[in-house]
Design a protein around this motif. Structure first.
Motif, short mmCIF file in Angstrom:
data_model
loop_
_atom_site.label_atom_id
_atom_site.label_comp_id
_atom_site.label_asym_id
_atom_site.label_seq_id
_atom_site.Cartn_x
_atom_site.Cartn_y
_atom_site.Cartn_z
N SER A 151 84.76 15.14 -32.65
CA SER A 151 83.80 14.23 -31.34
C SER A 151 84.61 15.43 -30.37
O SER A 151 85.88 15.48 -29.98
N SER A 152 83.12 15.91 -30.12
CA SER A 152 83.74 17.15 -28.57
C SER A 152 84.45 16.31 -27.11
O SER A 152 84.57 17.31 -27.04
N ARG A 153 84.15 14.51 -27.02
CA ARG A 153 84.74 14.52 -25.76
C ARG A 153 86.18 14.23 -26.01
O ARG A 153 86.70 13.83 -25.31
N LEU A 154 86.49 14.13 -27.45
CA LEU A 154 87.85 14.04 -27.72
C LEU A 154 88.72 15.05 -27.52
O LEU A 154 89.65 15.13 -28.30
N LEU A 155 88.15 15.99 -27.55
CA LEU A 155 89.12 16.86 -27.85
C LEU A 155 90.70 17.70 -27.13
O LEU A 155 91.70 17.93 -27.89
N ARG A 156 90.18 17.18 -26.29
CA ARG A 156 91.90 16.97 -25.50
C ARG A 156 92.21 15.87 -25.16
O ARG A 156 93.87 15.61 -24.52
N LEU A 157 91.50 14.90 -26.07
CA LEU A 157 92.42 13.46 -25.78
C LEU A 157 93.43 13.53 -26.27
O LEU A 157 93.78 13.93 -27.36
N TYR A 197 69.97 17.34 -20.12
CA TYR A 197 70.66 18.06 -19.31
C TYR A 197 71.32 17.37 -18.21
O TYR A 197 72.44 17.32 -18.11
N SER A 198 70.61 16.97 -17.71
CA SER A 198 71.40 16.63 -16.11
C SER A 198 72.03 15.12 -16.26
O SER A 198 71.72 14.36 -16.84
N GLY A 243 78.22 14.50 -27.48
CA GLY A 243 77.81 15.13 -25.89
C GLY A 243 78.32 14.61 -24.76
O GLY A 243 79.60 14.75 -25.34
N GLY A 244 78.08 14.16 -23.35
CA GLY A 244 78.52 14.44 -21.99
C GLY A 244 78.76 15.34 -21.66
O GLY A 244 79.90 15.54 -20.52
N GLY A 245 78.36 16.92 -22.52
CA GLY A 245 78.85 18.09 -22.00
C GLY A 245 78.34 18.52 -21.19
O GLY A 245 78.36 19.98 -20.25
N ARG A 246 76.90 17.89 -20.40
CA ARG A 246 75.96 18.37 -19.73
C ARG A 246 74.95 20.07 -20.40
O ARG A 246 75.16 20.87 -19.75
N VAL A 247 74.95 20.20 -21.84
CA VAL A 247 74.56 20.76 -22.88
C VAL A 247 73.82 20.44 -23.44
O VAL A 247 73.45 21.89 -24.20
#
Lengths: 325, 318
Positions: B164-170, B293-294, B112-116
């Motif tokens: 992990s979508s949160r780590l894609l740019r790590l 979402y919020s 999560g964490g993507g506000r989607v």
């Protein structure tokens, strides 16, 4: 000119033998199931033999097929070993799946039989993958999905026809329309009477064939196979047929179908039809027919004897084959 | 050593393996451009948005001698393919008595964490862990994602790569030379004495941050990263808990019947480990709700370094 003219008498006799083998196998499977020697559930293919044999007679050994929960007929038509089939039904270690699959999961990848599949429409996508593999191999192979009228209402049918048409996959989609999805009449769940007409939505040929006329099935399949091998893409063939027995062999299996309807279809026996035609054309006499019957029954007895003398798996073999090495 | 992002490392693993083995091909609804440019549309197939069909086609091609990669993109999209995953891919080798292998890689982002909102913020790996016949992993670093993907591509079974979508740019160090990371080998990311944190993916990094914070308070924390979920390295997790006597499991998924429950059970049912426990195992997971979402709501739902640190302090009080 009779439709059967381009089929040699030898080939027609071989088709008759295979259909007869399926019928006798199913009769025995039903009897042994009711006798408690075969477990779980058995779905008999009796009445629909001309579809499996007609289509598979148009294939090479290296071509691939996938089947349904009613899969014994397709296995036999593709050349499966009766002994290993019966041993699997008997739950023995010598069976095709080492006793892990049973009636609904006969497979023989060595002859291109990618498995009977217990989920309606479950095999359609898998065999479309085999069609993609055949296309990528580039050796002219084709793949055939056998499925019923019930599966033609499910998502994978539509998704895969679209993909196969878009990618021109060397595929045959063979719908065995036996008029009932389990106990529900196709008429109650299909807006159109011909499933083949759906082919138009995907821009591929859709043919309606008398599924009890093996020559008609063979010829339709042969044309579709030629088309697939030439790179022109998939075809949908709807074989109108009928299952003589209830959905499964369970005792007290509900069967809402009218007796008259069942009897009327039994008069259109695909085996008797080919037998008559062969006799009329001089391709079979009474003596040959009796010999064939004896040989088919002997092979079946041998299969049953093999199954009966085969050991059950060891209990701990349940832990094997979860993963491949 | 040069640095790559998590997603660059994943891409590199796939490209290297595709160069090595012509039987590998890739199916996804939108082709990944660098792969398409290098390997062409025969091996990088653009597909309709029909994950059920793609998954089944992958199974059939795998059983016919190819080594397909099916990219579901986000894990949420694979739910329309559950029949193919659960009834077919997971069982086909076993059900047919091991006749042929099905070398097949599925890829899916989780987290999560993507506000989607609820449908695009899921971490449902424990649902798949529950199905016999699937291997799966969830890496926390660029190094691991590359090494584990290579192992997966060379494996002869259906494997799910949860990324992990949160780590894609790590970013992190990734060697240029070929390497693989075996499945079933957890890694101790930080050694400690007082408590073990078993964490996955993004929460490995949160756990390490919590450990830094706790260190200032004189609490020494060990952080264990299982990396692969099936097989799961119970031995290394138990060894760590036997040393520290305390266990906290941090998971971005909810707790119910989850990965965290499995780890707690693996530790508690082992007599030697249970005997060393100084406190009951503690789980710090997402709330058992669909992800909202919020930002205010979503932040409240997920565990983070502060909750992990608070959890460890509670373990030490017990």
């Amino acid at each position: 000119m009779p439709l059967s003219l381009n089929l040699s008498p030898d080939k027609q006799r071989e088709m008759l033998r295979q259909m007869l083998t399926i019928r006798r196998f199913e009769e025995r499977a039903s009897a042994d199931y009711l006798a408690g020697k075969i477990y779980g559930v058995v779905h008999c293919y009796i009445g629909e033999e001309a579809v499996a044999v007609g289509v598979c007679s148009a294939l090479e050994k290296s071509d691939r097929i996938i089947s349904t929960h009613r899969g014994h007929g397709h296995s036999i038509a593709k050349g499966a070993d009766l002994k290993r089939m019966m041993a699997e039904l008997y739950g023995r270690r010598t069976g095709y799946c080492k006793g892990k699959g049973g009636s609904m999961h006969i497979a023989d990848f060595g002859i291109g039989m990618l498995g009977a599949n217990g989920i309606v429409a479950g095999g359609i996508a898998i065999v479309t993958g085999a069609g993609l593999a055949a296309q990528m191999e580039g050796k002219g192979g084709v793949a055939v999905a056998f499925f019923g009228d019930g599966a033609s209402n499910a998502g994978p049918f539509h998704e895969c026809l679209n993909i196969a048409a878009s990618w021109k996959l060397p595929m045959l989609y063979v719908c065995e329309n036996n008029l009932y999805a389990a106990q529900t009449a196709a008429a109650a769940t299909h807006a159109l009477s011909d499933i083949a007409s759906r082919a138009a939505a995907y821009g591929i040929p859709g043919l309606v064939v008398d599924g009890n006329d093996i020559v008609a099935v063979y010829q339709a399949a042969s044309r579709a196979v030629d088309r697939a091998r030439s790179g022109a893409g998939p075809s949908l063939i709807e074989c109108k047929t009928y299952r003589w027995r209830a959905h499964t062999e369970r005792r007290n299996q509900p069967d809402p179908r009218e007796k008259e309807e069942i009897e009327a279809w039994k008069k259109r026996d695909p085996i008797l039809a080919l037998e008559r035609r062969l006799k009329e054309e001089g391709g079979l006499d009474e003596g040959e027919r009796s010999t064939m019957e004896r040989e088919v029954l002997a092979a079946l007895e041998e299969a049953v004897a093999f199954a009966e003398r085969s050991p059950f798996p060891l209990p701990e073999e349940a832990g094997e084959d979860v993963f491949s090495a | 050593m040069r640095e790559l992002s998590y997603s660059e490392a994943a891409l590199e693993a796939i490209a290297e393996e595709m160069r090595r083995d012509p039987r590998i091909f890739y199916m996804s609804t939108d082709p990944i451009l660098p792969l398409l440019q290098e390997f062409g549309e025969q091996r990088i197939k653009a597909t309709p948005i029909t994950e059920a069909a793609l998954t089944g086609i992958g199974i059939g091609a795998a059983g016919s001698g190819f080594r397909p990669i099916v990219d579901w993109r986000q894990v949420t999209f694979c739910f329309v393919a559950m029949d193919q995953i659960v009834n077919q891919a997971a069982k086909i080798h076993y059900m047919f008595g091991g006749q042929v292998s099905f070398p097949l890689l599925f890829r899916a982002t989780v987290g999560g964490g993507g506000r989607v909102a609820a449908q695009h913020s899921q971490s449902p790996y424990s649902m798949f862990m529950n199905v016999a016949g699937l291997k799966m992993f969830l890496p926390s670093t660029p190094y691991d994602v590359k090494g584990l993907l290579k192992t997966a591509i060379r494996d002869n079974n259906p494997v799910i790569s949860f990324e992990s979508s949160r780590l894609l740019r790590l970013k992190g160090p990734v060697p240029e030379e070929d390497y693989t990371i075996p499945f079933g080998e957890a890694l101790v990311r930080r050694e400690g004495r007082d408590a073990t944190i078993v964490a996955l993916a993004w929460l490995v990094h949160e756990a390490l941050a919590a450990a830094d914070e706790l260190d200032k308070e004189g609490i020494s924390v060990e952080v264990v990263d299982p990396r692969s979920l099936v097989p799961l390295d119970a031995e290394r997790i138990r060894a760590s808990v036997q040393k520290t006597g305390r266990l906290l499991i941090a998971d971005e998924a909810g707790p119910t019947a989850g990965f965290s429950a499995e780890v707690a059970a693996l530790v508690s049912e082992d007599r030697a480990t249970f005997a060393r426990l100084k406190a009951p195992p503690k789980r710090v997971c997402a709330l058992q709700v669909p992800i909202p979402y919020s930002p205010v709501l979503e932040n409240h739902v997920f565990p983070d370094r502060n909750r992990i640190a608070a959890g460890v302090r509670e373990l030490l009080k017990a």
